[in-house]
Motif scaffolding. Structure first.
Motif, PDB file in Angstrom:
ATOM      1  N   VAL A 243       0.875  -1.174   0.000  1.00 54.95           N
ATOM      2  CA  VAL A 243       0.000   0.000   0.000  1.00 54.95           C
ATOM      3  C   VAL A 243       0.910   1.221   0.000  1.00 54.95           C
ATOM      4  N   ILE A 244       0.972   1.921  -1.122  1.00 56.73           N
ATOM      5  CA  ILE A 244       1.913   3.027  -1.288  1.00 56.73           C
ATOM      6  C   ILE A 244       1.223   4.384  -1.263  1.00 56.73           C
ATOM      7  N   LEU A 245       0.022   4.462  -1.811  1.00 58.85           N
ATOM      8  CA  LEU A 245      -0.664   5.730  -1.981  1.00 58.85           C
ATOM      9  C   LEU A 245      -1.790   5.919  -0.980  1.00 58.85           C
ATOM     10  N   VAL A 246      -1.968   7.162  -0.538  1.00 57.90           N
ATOM     11  CA  VAL A 246      -3.049   7.503   0.390  1.00 57.90           C
ATOM     12  C   VAL A 246      -4.401   7.095  -0.189  1.00 57.90           C
ATOM     13  N   LYS A 247      -4.599   7.319  -1.483  1.00 58.34           N
ATOM     14  CA  LYS A 247      -5.896   7.024  -2.107  1.00 58.34           C
ATOM     15  C   LYS A 247      -6.232   5.535  -2.055  1.00 58.34           C
ATOM     16  N   GLU A 248      -5.237   4.677  -1.885  1.00 61.53           N
ATOM     17  CA  GLU A 248      -5.480   3.242  -1.779  1.00 61.53           C
ATOM     18  C   GLU A 248      -6.151   2.873  -0.459  1.00 61.53           C
ATOM     19  N   LEU A 249      -6.198   3.837   0.462  1.00 62.66           N
ATOM     20  CA  LEU A 249      -6.843   3.604   1.758  1.00 62.66           C
ATOM     21  C   LEU A 249      -8.262   4.146   1.815  1.00 62.66           C
ATOM     22  N   PHE A 250      -8.703   4.802   0.740  1.00 65.21           N
ATOM     23  CA  PHE A 250     -10.025   5.437   0.763  1.00 65.21           C
ATOM     24  C   PHE A 250     -11.124   4.424   1.080  1.00 65.21           C
ATOM     25  N   ASP A 251     -11.061   3.276   0.428  1.00 65.92           N
ATOM     26  CA  ASP A 251     -11.993   2.186   0.733  1.00 65.92           C
ATOM     27  C   ASP A 251     -11.217   1.006   1.311  1.00 65.92           C
ATOM     28  N   GLY A 252     -10.183   1.337   2.065  1.00 63.75           N
ATOM     29  CA  GLY A 252      -9.260   0.293   2.512  1.00 63.75           C
ATOM     30  C   GLY A 252      -9.226   0.066   4.004  1.00 63.75           C
ATOM     31  N   LYS A 253     -10.390   0.047   4.635  1.00 61.93           N
ATOM     32  CA  LYS A 253     -10.428  -0.177   6.080  1.00 61.93           C
ATOM     33  C   LYS A 253      -9.756  -1.496   6.445  1.00 61.93           C
ATOM     34  N   ASN A 254      -9.964  -2.533   5.631  1.00 65.58           N
ATOM     35  CA  ASN A 254      -9.373  -3.838   5.924  1.00 65.58           C
ATOM     36  C   ASN A 254      -7.844  -3.782   5.949  1.00 65.58           C
ATOM     37  N   LYS A 255      -7.290  -2.928   5.105  1.00 62.31           N
ATOM     38  CA  LYS A 255      -5.829  -2.795   5.071  1.00 62.31           C
ATOM     39  C   LYS A 255      -5.306  -2.210   6.379  1.00 62.31           C
ATOM     40  N   LEU A 256      -6.107  -1.344   6.988  1.00 63.71           N
ATOM     41  CA  LEU A 256      -5.727  -0.758   8.270  1.00 63.71           C
ATOM     42  C   LEU A 256      -5.977  -1.729   9.413  1.00 63.71           C
ATOM     43  N   GLU A 267     -10.686   5.364  12.152  1.00 61.70           N
ATOM     44  CA  GLU A 267     -11.568   6.492  11.848  1.00 61.70           C
ATOM     45  C   GLU A 267     -10.770   7.778  11.660  1.00 61.70           C
ATOM     46  N   ARG A 268      -9.781   7.988  12.515  1.00 62.19           N
ATOM     47  CA  ARG A 268      -8.937   9.194  12.414  1.00 62.19           C
ATOM     48  C   ARG A 268      -8.114   9.174  11.124  1.00 62.19           C
ATOM     49  N   VAL A 269      -7.570   8.007  10.794  1.00 61.26           N
ATOM     50  CA  VAL A 269      -6.762   7.880   9.583  1.00 61.26           C
ATOM     51  C   VAL A 269      -7.612   8.144   8.339  1.00 61.26           C
ATOM     52  N   LEU A 270      -8.779   7.518   8.271  1.00 62.88           N
ATOM     53  CA  LEU A 270      -9.634   7.676   7.101  1.00 62.88           C
ATOM     54  C   LEU A 270     -10.154   9.104   6.962  1.00 62.88           C
ATOM     55  N   ASN A 271     -10.319   9.789   8.080  1.00 61.01           N
ATOM     56  CA  ASN A 271     -10.716  11.195   8.035  1.00 61.01           C
ATOM     57  C   ASN A 271      -9.605  12.036   7.407  1.00 61.01           C
ATOM     58  N   GLU A 272      -8.354  11.734   7.774  1.00 60.01           N
ATOM     59  CA  GLU A 272      -7.228  12.464   7.188  1.00 60.01           C
ATOM     60  C   GLU A 272      -7.087  12.130   5.704  1.00 60.01           C
ATOM     61  N   VAL A 273      -7.310  10.863   5.346  1.00 61.51           N
ATOM     62  CA  VAL A 273      -7.270  10.445   3.942  1.00 61.51           C
ATOM     63  C   VAL A 273      -8.261  11.268   3.126  1.00 61.51           C
ATOM     64  N   GLN A 274      -9.484  11.400   3.640  1.00 64.11           N
ATOM     65  CA  GLN A 274     -10.518  12.153   2.943  1.00 64.11           C
ATOM     66  C   GLN A 274     -10.132  13.618   2.790  1.00 64.11           C
ATOM     67  N   GLN A 275      -9.578  14.205   3.846  1.00 62.26           N
ATOM     68  CA  GLN A 275      -9.162  15.612   3.801  1.00 62.26           C
ATOM     69  C   GLN A 275      -8.022  15.821   2.821  1.00 62.26           C
ATOM     70  N   LEU A 276      -7.134  14.831   2.751  1.00 64.76           N
ATOM     71  CA  LEU A 276      -5.914  14.995   1.949  1.00 64.76           C
ATOM     72  C   LEU A 276      -6.174  14.883   0.458  1.00 64.76           C
ATOM     73  N   CYS A 277      -6.978  13.910   0.040  1.00 63.59           N
ATOM     74  CA  CYS A 277      -7.176  13.740  -1.395  1.00 63.59           C
ATOM     75  C   CYS A 277      -8.606  13.969  -1.851  1.00 63.59           C
ATOM     76  N   GLY A 278      -9.567  14.111  -0.929  1.00 60.70           N
ATOM     77  CA  GLY A 278     -10.924  14.504  -1.279  1.00 60.70           C
ATOM     78  C   GLY A 278     -11.527  13.689  -2.403  1.00 60.70           C
ATOM     79  N   SER A 279     -12.108  14.365  -3.398  1.00 60.40           N
ATOM     80  CA  SER A 279     -12.768  13.672  -4.512  1.00 60.40           C
ATOM     81  C   SER A 279     -11.785  12.898  -5.370  1.00 60.40           C
ATOM     82  N   ASP A 280     -10.487  13.257  -5.284  1.00 58.62           N
ATOM     83  CA  ASP A 280      -9.467  12.558  -6.071  1.00 58.62           C
ATOM     84  C   ASP A 280      -9.214  11.158  -5.532  1.00 58.62           C
ATOM     85  N   CYS A 281      -9.750  10.817  -4.347  1.00 58.09           N
ATOM     86  CA  CYS A 281      -9.584   9.482  -3.795  1.00 58.09           C
ATOM     87  C   CYS A 281     -10.339   8.452  -4.620  1.00 58.09           C
TER      88      CYS A 281
END
Length: 282
Positions: A243-256, A267-281
């Motif tokens: 897992v290299i890219l932040v966007k790979e975690l957008f629907d990647g709860k299992n990876k976490l 929950e905190r990580v996925l919130n940051e993921v959403q803030q960081l890449c937004g719609s580009d995720c």
């Protein structure tokens, strides 16, 4: 009034500290003018002759992280890429993803036969019938530069591959150009040589406004090492699981879940993921 202070760079040299340069780097990470001036004011009250540039960075990053995590993530991008090591493979994956977002069909780690010998190509990219052989030069040390010997070597490899590829009647595409990408910088001679022979070069800030940083920011293709909600061990566990890219975690709860994070931290990580890449995720 901003006073003159000489700081120590990572290479041991001293230079006059530029508050304006600090402002630009903070703004480029998305910090508001108010946040920028707050940080500059605090740094101004703490900076002294001989302070290291790394210490100043850590102070600014700490303040930024307390105000807005995703902005702090973007501010830490250069160091985050350094943390992708020690091998160069995660960096190759990142470059492959950048090219894919630009409309190329890409393959990472490809073995190609040249006219004389076989070669390992980091990224092979194809678009509109043209193929590009990309070599990635990853440095784990921000002070490292790629001198002219690197593009000389890469270009000779490319020419060997190109001769074989374009003379093969089975190939329906044209091997057009070699590229060399690094996460730090090229020397002036390296840049001049690349221009002379038609080898495309990309570094942290070269070409101007189209370097590695500019491309990552414009495409929101941030590496997982930028995430402030993960510690170093957790980041390395993700990289080890490819897992290299932040966007790979957008629907990647299992990876976490797989690296042992609690539901609350996920929950905190996925919130940051959403803030960081937004719609580009997506």
């Amino acid at each position: 009034m901003e006073h003159q202070v000489y700081i120590k760079k990572s290479n041991g040299e001293t230079e006059l500290f530029s508050f304006e340069k600090l402002r630009r780097s903070l703004r480029s990470s998305g910090a508001s003018n108010e946040t920028v001036e707050t940080i500059v004011e605090k740094i101004q009250g703490q900076v002294y002759d001989g302070m290291s540039s790394n210490t100043i960075y850590r102070k600014a990053f700490s303040i930024l992280k307390g105000k807005h995590k995703s902005t702090a993530s973007r501010y830490s991008l250069k160091r985050a890429i350094l943390e992708l090591g020690p091998t160069g493979y995660p960096f190759e994956r990142l470059i492959g993803a950048l090219l894919k977002e630009r409309g190329f069909n890409t393959k990472v780690s490809v073995t190609l036969q040249g006219a004389c010998v076989t070669h390992e190509i980091d990224v092979l990219a194809e678009k509109d019938g043209n193929v590009y052989a990309i070599e990635c030069k990853f440095h784990a040390d921000a002070r490292a530069t790629s001198n002219v010997k690197i593009p000389l070597y890469i270009n000779s490899r490319f020419l060997d591959i190109q001769q074989q590829w374009n003379s093969n009647p089975k190939n329906t595409t044209h091997l057009k150009q070699g590229w060399l990408v690094t996460n730090t910088r090229f020397t002036a001679d390296a840049v001049n040589y690349g221009k002379c022979v038609g080898l495309t070069l990309m570094s942290w800030d070269y070409p101007k406004n189209n370097g590695l940083k500019a491309n990552i920011d414009s495409l929101a293709l941030y590496p997982v090492t930028t995430l402030t909600t993960l510690n170093k061990r957790e980041k390395h566990l993700l990289i080890a699981s490819d897992v290299i890219l932040v966007k790979e975690l957008f629907d990647g709860k299992n990876k976490l879940v797989n690296i042992g994070l609690s539901d609350r931290k996920i929950e905190r990580v996925l919130n940051e993921v959403q803030q960081l890449c937004g719609s580009d995720c997506n």
